[in-house]
Design an enzyme around this catalytic site. Structure first.
Site, PDB file in Angstrom:
ATOM      1  N   CYS A   2       0.827  -1.206   0.000  1.00  0.00           N
ATOM      2  CA  CYS A   2       0.000   0.000   0.000  1.00  0.00           C
ATOM      3  C   CYS A   2       0.866   1.264   0.000  1.00  0.00           C
ATOM      4  O   CYS A   2       1.952   1.265   0.577  1.00  0.00           O
ATOM      5  CB  CYS A   2      -0.873   0.024   1.235  1.00  0.00           C
ATOM      6  SG  CYS A   2      -1.942  -1.397   1.364  1.00  0.00           S
ATOM      7  N   ARG A  27       5.463  -0.148  -5.948  1.00  0.00           N
ATOM      8  CA  ARG A  27       5.385  -0.942  -4.723  1.00  0.00           C
ATOM      9  C   ARG A  27       4.388  -2.088  -4.832  1.00  0.00           C
ATOM     10  O   ARG A  27       4.422  -3.015  -4.026  1.00  0.00           O
ATOM     11  CB  ARG A  27       4.961  -0.038  -3.548  1.00  0.00           C
ATOM     12  CG  ARG A  27       5.997   0.988  -3.162  1.00  0.00           C
ATOM     13  CD  ARG A  27       5.375   2.094  -2.337  1.00  0.00           C
ATOM     14  NE  ARG A  27       4.861   1.610  -1.073  1.00  0.00           N
ATOM     15  CZ  ARG A  27       5.489   1.735   0.086  1.00  0.00           C
ATOM     16  NH1 ARG A  27       6.676   2.310   0.115  1.00  0.00           N
ATOM     17  NH2 ARG A  27       4.964   1.305   1.197  1.00  0.00           N
ATOM     18  N   TRP A  80      -2.924  -2.642  -1.537  1.00  0.00           N
ATOM     19  CA  TRP A  80      -2.543  -4.028  -1.809  1.00  0.00           C
ATOM     20  C   TRP A  80      -3.362  -4.855  -0.824  1.00  0.00           C
ATOM     21  O   TRP A  80      -3.147  -4.785   0.379  1.00  0.00           O
ATOM     22  CB  TRP A  80      -1.049  -4.206  -1.585  1.00  0.00           C
ATOM     23  CG  TRP A  80      -0.509  -5.543  -1.971  1.00  0.00           C
ATOM     24  CD1 TRP A  80      -0.094  -5.922  -3.215  1.00  0.00           C
ATOM     25  CD2 TRP A  80      -0.296  -6.672  -1.120  1.00  0.00           C
ATOM     26  NE1 TRP A  80       0.352  -7.212  -3.188  1.00  0.00           N
ATOM     27  CE2 TRP A  80       0.238  -7.706  -1.917  1.00  0.00           C
ATOM     28  CE3 TRP A  80      -0.511  -6.920   0.233  1.00  0.00           C
ATOM     29  CZ2 TRP A  80       0.566  -8.950  -1.398  1.00  0.00           C
ATOM     30  CZ3 TRP A  80      -0.190  -8.166   0.746  1.00  0.00           C
ATOM     31  CH2 TRP A  80       0.344  -9.169  -0.079  1.00  0.00           C
ATOM     32  N   ASN A 106      -1.854   2.373   5.786  1.00  0.00           N
ATOM     33  CA  ASN A 106      -0.965   1.245   5.459  1.00  0.00           C
ATOM     34  C   ASN A 106      -0.763   0.448   6.732  1.00  0.00           C
ATOM     35  O   ASN A 106      -0.814   1.011   7.827  1.00  0.00           O
ATOM     36  CB  ASN A 106       0.412   1.733   5.003  1.00  0.00           C
ATOM     37  CG  ASN A 106       0.384   2.366   3.629  1.00  0.00           C
ATOM     38  OD1 ASN A 106      -0.646   2.378   2.976  1.00  0.00           O
ATOM     39  ND2 ASN A 106       1.523   2.889   3.207  1.00  0.00           N
ATOM     40  N   GLY A 107      -0.474  -0.847   6.592  1.00  0.00           N
ATOM     41  CA  GLY A 107      -0.240  -1.676   7.776  1.00  0.00           C
ATOM     42  C   GLY A 107      -1.462  -2.518   8.096  1.00  0.00           C
ATOM     43  O   GLY A 107      -2.401  -2.599   7.295  1.00  0.00           O
ATOM     44  N   GLU A 509      17.090 -18.664  -6.738  1.00  0.00           N
ATOM     45  CA  GLU A 509      16.791 -17.318  -7.224  1.00  0.00           C
ATOM     46  C   GLU A 509      16.269 -17.362  -8.668  1.00  0.00           C
ATOM     47  O   GLU A 509      15.322 -16.645  -9.016  1.00  0.00           O
ATOM     48  CB  GLU A 509      18.051 -16.433  -7.110  1.00  0.00           C
ATOM     49  CG  GLU A 509      17.934 -15.028  -7.636  1.00  0.00           C
ATOM     50  CD  GLU A 509      16.842 -14.191  -6.963  1.00  0.00           C
ATOM     51  OE1 GLU A 509      16.272 -14.618  -5.965  1.00  0.00           O
ATOM     52  OE2 GLU A 509      16.553 -13.105  -7.504  1.00  0.00           O
ATOM     53  N   LYS A 513      12.617 -15.901  -9.698  1.00  0.00           N
ATOM     54  CA  LYS A 513      12.422 -14.875 -10.724  1.00  0.00           C
ATOM     55  C   LYS A 513      11.388 -15.346 -11.750  1.00  0.00           C
ATOM     56  O   LYS A 513      10.508 -14.600 -12.141  1.00  0.00           O
ATOM     57  CB  LYS A 513      13.727 -14.549 -11.469  1.00  0.00           C
ATOM     58  CG  LYS A 513      14.750 -13.733 -10.748  1.00  0.00           C
ATOM     59  CD  LYS A 513      14.392 -12.271 -10.548  1.00  0.00           C
ATOM     60  CE  LYS A 513      13.631 -12.056  -9.271  1.00  0.00           C
ATOM     61  NZ  LYS A 513      14.342 -11.859  -8.051  1.00  0.00           N
ATOM     62  N   GLU A 516       7.841 -15.341 -10.252  1.00  0.00           N
ATOM     63  CA  GLU A 516       7.310 -14.019  -9.949  1.00  0.00           C
ATOM     64  C   GLU A 516       6.769 -13.299 -11.162  1.00  0.00           C
ATOM     65  O   GLU A 516       5.706 -12.703 -11.097  1.00  0.00           O
ATOM     66  CB  GLU A 516       8.428 -13.125  -9.366  1.00  0.00           C
ATOM     67  CG  GLU A 516       8.773 -13.410  -7.945  1.00  0.00           C
ATOM     68  CD  GLU A 516       9.696 -12.351  -7.384  1.00  0.00           C
ATOM     69  OE1 GLU A 516      10.816 -12.191  -7.906  1.00  0.00           O
ATOM     70  OE2 GLU A 516       9.308 -11.662  -6.426  1.00  0.00           O
ATOM     71  N   HIS A 532      16.174 -37.731  -5.391  1.00  0.00           N
ATOM     72  CA  HIS A 532      15.477 -38.101  -4.161  1.00  0.00           C
ATOM     73  C   HIS A 532      14.009 -37.687  -4.182  1.00  0.00           C
ATOM     74  O   HIS A 532      13.393 -37.515  -3.131  1.00  0.00           O
ATOM     75  CB  HIS A 532      16.181 -37.473  -2.954  1.00  0.00           C
ATOM     76  CG  HIS A 532      17.582 -37.966  -2.770  1.00  0.00           C
ATOM     77  ND1 HIS A 532      17.873 -39.265  -2.416  1.00  0.00           N
ATOM     78  CD2 HIS A 532      18.779 -37.348  -2.957  1.00  0.00           C
ATOM     79  CE1 HIS A 532      19.184 -39.421  -2.361  1.00  0.00           C
ATOM     80  NE2 HIS A 532      19.760 -38.269  -2.698  1.00  0.00           N
ATOM     81  N   LYS A 629       6.606  -4.449  -3.889  1.00  0.00           N
ATOM     82  CA  LYS A 629       8.044  -4.186  -3.799  1.00  0.00           C
ATOM     83  C   LYS A 629       8.490  -4.104  -2.348  1.00  0.00           C
ATOM     84  O   LYS A 629       9.613  -4.442  -2.004  1.00  0.00           O
ATOM     85  CB  LYS A 629       8.350  -2.869  -4.520  1.00  0.00           C
ATOM     86  CG  LYS A 629       9.817  -2.548  -4.635  1.00  0.00           C
ATOM     87  CD  LYS A 629      10.485  -3.434  -5.653  1.00  0.00           C
ATOM     88  CE  LYS A 629      11.973  -3.307  -5.700  1.00  0.00           C
ATOM     89  NZ  LYS A 629      12.603  -4.485  -6.312  1.00  0.00           N
TER      90      LYS A 629
HETATM   91  O1  M6R Z   1      12.753  -5.710   0.528  1.00  0.00           O
HETATM   92  P1  M6R Z   1      13.235  -7.103   0.834  1.00  0.00           P
HETATM   93  O2  M6R Z   1      14.512  -7.421   0.196  1.00  0.00           O
HETATM   94  O3  M6R Z   1      13.274  -7.362   2.308  1.00  0.00           O
HETATM   95  O4  M6R Z   1      12.133  -8.051   0.233  1.00  0.00           O
HETATM   96  C1  M6R Z   1      12.124  -9.419   0.479  1.00  0.00           C
HETATM   97  C2  M6R Z   1      11.261 -10.124  -0.522  1.00  0.00           C
HETATM   98  O5  M6R Z   1       9.948  -9.698  -0.405  1.00  0.00           O
HETATM   99  C3  M6R Z   1      11.751  -9.878  -1.941  1.00  0.00           C
HETATM  100  O6  M6R Z   1      13.063 -10.272  -2.110  1.00  0.00           O
HETATM  101  C4  M6R Z   1      10.866 -10.609  -2.953  1.00  0.00           C
HETATM  102  O7  M6R Z   1      11.093 -11.970  -2.881  1.00  0.00           O
HETATM  103  C5  M6R Z   1      11.153  -9.992  -4.320  1.00  0.00           C
HETATM  104  N1  M6R Z   1       9.961  -9.736  -5.030  1.00  0.00           N
HETATM  105  C6  M6R Z   1      12.125 -10.776  -5.123  1.00  0.00           C
HETATM  106  O8  M6R Z   1      12.177 -10.471  -6.459  1.00  0.00           O
END
Ligand code: M6R
Length: 634
Positions: A2, A27, A80, A106-107, A509, A513, A516, A532, A629
């Site tokens: 948010c 965000r 959000w 927010n929160g 990672e 990616k 996501e 396994h 974000k």
């Molecule tokens: O802001 P942060 O690095 O603490 O965020 C952690 C995760 O939310 C963040 O890395 C998320 O997995 C990303 N969208 C990765 O691309």
């Protein structure tokens, strides 16, 4: 997650709020709304205008264009969804029963169920499923009481009402409030959720993130925890939790780092991938200049005591940051000889390991606002501070890209990775920056503890210095290759990523990616684990990506890849060209480098691979569905 943008001044604010909200789009959000107060010409009482819409800001912008809401004070929000679906009813601002008070938040208000019950008992009807809606109703009740007690309808009365309501809320909040009967007032408050005040010329702002303010003012002041502020067209009054007036000088925003520009790239993510060599070079110039001895040249905020005496390190992080931490843990243990463990911050908070003496706790977060990571760090600090034993002191370090964040404010020792603002929700250049910080720490620990010979340390430093050029070549080569092969994966449903040793986190990672941004299910495994269980999934429809740079596990990864090939899986390699590489159906070649530095290269083709598949599918690469974000809720 948010976003909040609020402004008060002497000109029309609806387009200003929209511009501010646009800066917060990165965000992640799923609905948006604004409220302004249109001040009547005949008296001091205004009319509240509300416009909300589900989906992207462009929809809200069109509604605003059709019928611009008048007003010199207003609040805006990108939501959000947490409590209640992303629809117009649940989007902010929320109102009290008389539709005079508007609130954005927010929160998460954790005790909202209890508070809703007590409101219902008072005959108040809640119209949304959100935790936020209770706030304007509670403020409304307080104001009713104040007016009955003879207070005037003005900013001070609103401020007092908000102060009282905040004492009832449990959880985290950043709020902005306006009241139609006090059109010269805007009240904002923060409780473990960030808010920043902005000082313009004849107008004052508040936003949940500095980039939203950068276009309007370069003078800003972050609210501290549980502070509240009254903004009027004449200035800002700031108060602490006990109602004491606070006087802190604002800071000046320097440079253009916080104003994002896509340049000629189709997406921010691609631009950010391309920026990596330059960011690596910047890091080398800053932390690894040629004039060794290293002990003096790495200017990390870490004491000699910690470097010499710490017995173990624990790292708390989430998502991509955790993957960078895993690369870091490998380096710290295997190269520098310091026992290191990585925890999911969200798990650590509720199941912390027994307290260990002489421990360094490292928090990693690109945004510096991740609720899970912040909460885990706070918890660790509290439990260590409560023990009166120097062996259990809270030695800590934060690694972030946003020094202006809660990380920057709450932690005493922070490494600024200096990647520049990252707009793509999928982290790329910040992942690189985080890994580089761990290379720095590793060199530092290794040289202090004399675990490695000076030559070994020099070799690693020199290998790092070659990375920017190698990354540039890789990006050039693999941007086109990824674009060419992307179409082959449009129908793909599952992908398996394999890596070992220091490249196992890169397999995780690579898979994250892909998930996501392309919405393809992907899983990373240590290559030896394939047999396994996961091997049962393999057939010609499940591609396998093998990360196999030369090194101690090279042959092993190739053998594991052969096992996949024998099950008809399409094999994609990230490896050097040469013997063994002919087994791959597609090969992202990387140069022959020391295995220690290989993650700084192997991740690059994987970022491009995911990017081009998502772009080919026509997806919203920079703002993937459901993601944010800055993940400011637990
Ligand atoms: O802001 P942060 O690095 O603490 O965020 C952690 C995760 O939310 C963040 O890395 C998320 O997995 C990303 N969208 C990765 O691309």
């Amino acid at each position: 997650m948010c976003g909040i943008f609020a402004v008060i001044g002497s000109r029309e604010v609806s387009s200003i709020i929209l511009d501010g909200l646009r800066k917060l789009e990165y965000r992640g959000y799923d609905s948006a709304g604004i409220a302004t107060i249109d001040r009547s010409k005949t008296d001091q009482i205004g009319k509240l205008n509300i416009i909300k819409s589900k989906g992207k800001l462009i929809k809200l912008a069109n509604l605003i264009k059709e019928k611009p809401p008048q007003g010199h004070v207003g609040i805006g929000h990108t939501r959000w969804a947490t409590h209640g679906k992303p629809n117009e009813r649940n989007s902010h601002p929320h109102l009290d029963s008389l539709a005079q008070i508007a609130v954005v938040q927010n929160g998460i208000i954790e005790n909202y169920r209890d508070l809703s019950k007590s409101l219902k008992l008072k005959g108040i009807k809640l119209t949304s499923e959100t935790d936020t809606e209770i706030i304007p109703h509670l403020i409304g009740l307080e104001i009713e009481q104040s007016l009955a007690n003879g207070l005037s309808p003005n900013g001070q009365t609103l401020l007092i009402a908000v102060q009282k309501v905040l004492t009832l809320l449990k959880g985290t909040y950043a709020i902005a409030v306006i009241w139609s009967k006090a059109p010269n007032a805007l009240v904002v408050a923060s409780g473990q959720a960030p808010l920043v005040l902005g000082f313009g010329e004849g107008e004052f702002f508040c936003a949940s993130d500095i980039p939203a303010l950068a276009e309007f003012t370069r003078t800003f002041l972050p609210l501290e925890d549980h502070e509240i502020a009254l903004l009027t067209p004449l200035g800002i009054e700031l108060y602490d939790v006990d109602g004491n007036r606070q006087h802190r000088p604002p800071s000046l925003l320097e440079g253009t780092e916080l104003t994002a520009d896509k340049k000629n790239f189709r997406h921010f993510m691609l631009k950010e991938i391309y920026e990596q060599p330059e960011k690596t070079q910047f890091w080398i110039d800053r932390f690894l200049p040629m004039d060794l001895p290293l002990k003096n040249s790495l200017t990390f905020p870490i004491s000699t005591y910690v470097l010499e005496k710490i017995e173990q390190i624990q790292i708390l992080a989430c998502g991509t940051s955790r993957h960078a931490a895993m690369v870091g843990a490998y380096l710290l243990e295997q190269f520098a000889g310091v026992s290191t463990k990585v925890y999911f911050a969200s798990e650590f908070r509720y199941a912390p390991p027994p307290l260990s003496p002489n421990t360094l706790t490292i928090g990693v977060s690109q945004s510096g606002e991740t609720a899970d990571t912040l909460a885990a760090l706070r918890m660790e600090k509290d439990r260590r501070d409560s023990i009166n034993d120097a062996n259990f002191s809270f030695h800590h370090l934060g690694i972030t890209n946003r020094i202006d964040s809660s990380f920057g404010r709450e932690l005493d020792n922070v490494i600024d990775i200096g990647s520049g603002i990252e707009i793509g929700v999928a982290a790329t250049k910040t992942f690189l920056g985080q890994m580089l910080s761990f290379y720095g720490l590793t060199l530092l620990f290794a040289s202090y503890r004399q675990k490695r010979t000076p030559q070994e340390i020099l070799d690693l430093s020199n290998d790092l210095r070659l990375i920017p050029k190698q990354q540039t070549d890789l990006i050039k080569k693999h941007d086109s290759l990824s674009r060419e092969i992307a179409h082959m994966f449009v129908e793909t449903k599952d992908v398996i990523f394999l890596g070992r040793g220091i490249n196992y986190p890169i397999a995780l990672e690579g898979a994250l990616k892909l998930k996501e941004i392309s919405y393809i299910h992907a899983q990373g495994y240590p290559a030896g684990e394939l047999k396994h269980g996961p091997i049962a999934l393999l057939d010609k429809h499940v591609p396998v990506v093998s990360i196999a740079p030369p090194g101690v596990v090279y042959e092993k990864v190739l053998s594991n890849s052969q096992e996949a090939k024998a099950r008809d899986a399409r094999l994609i390699g990230v490896s050097t060209s040469g013997q063994g590489a002919e087994m791959f159906d597609e090969l992202f070649t990387i140069p022959k480098v020391s295995e220690w530095v290989s993650p700084l290269l192997t991740v690059v083709p994987l970022q491009l691979f995911s990017y081009h598949i998502a772009a080919h599918k026509g997806l919203d690469v920079d703002q993937p569905r459901n993601l944010a974000k800055s993940v400011t809720v637990e």
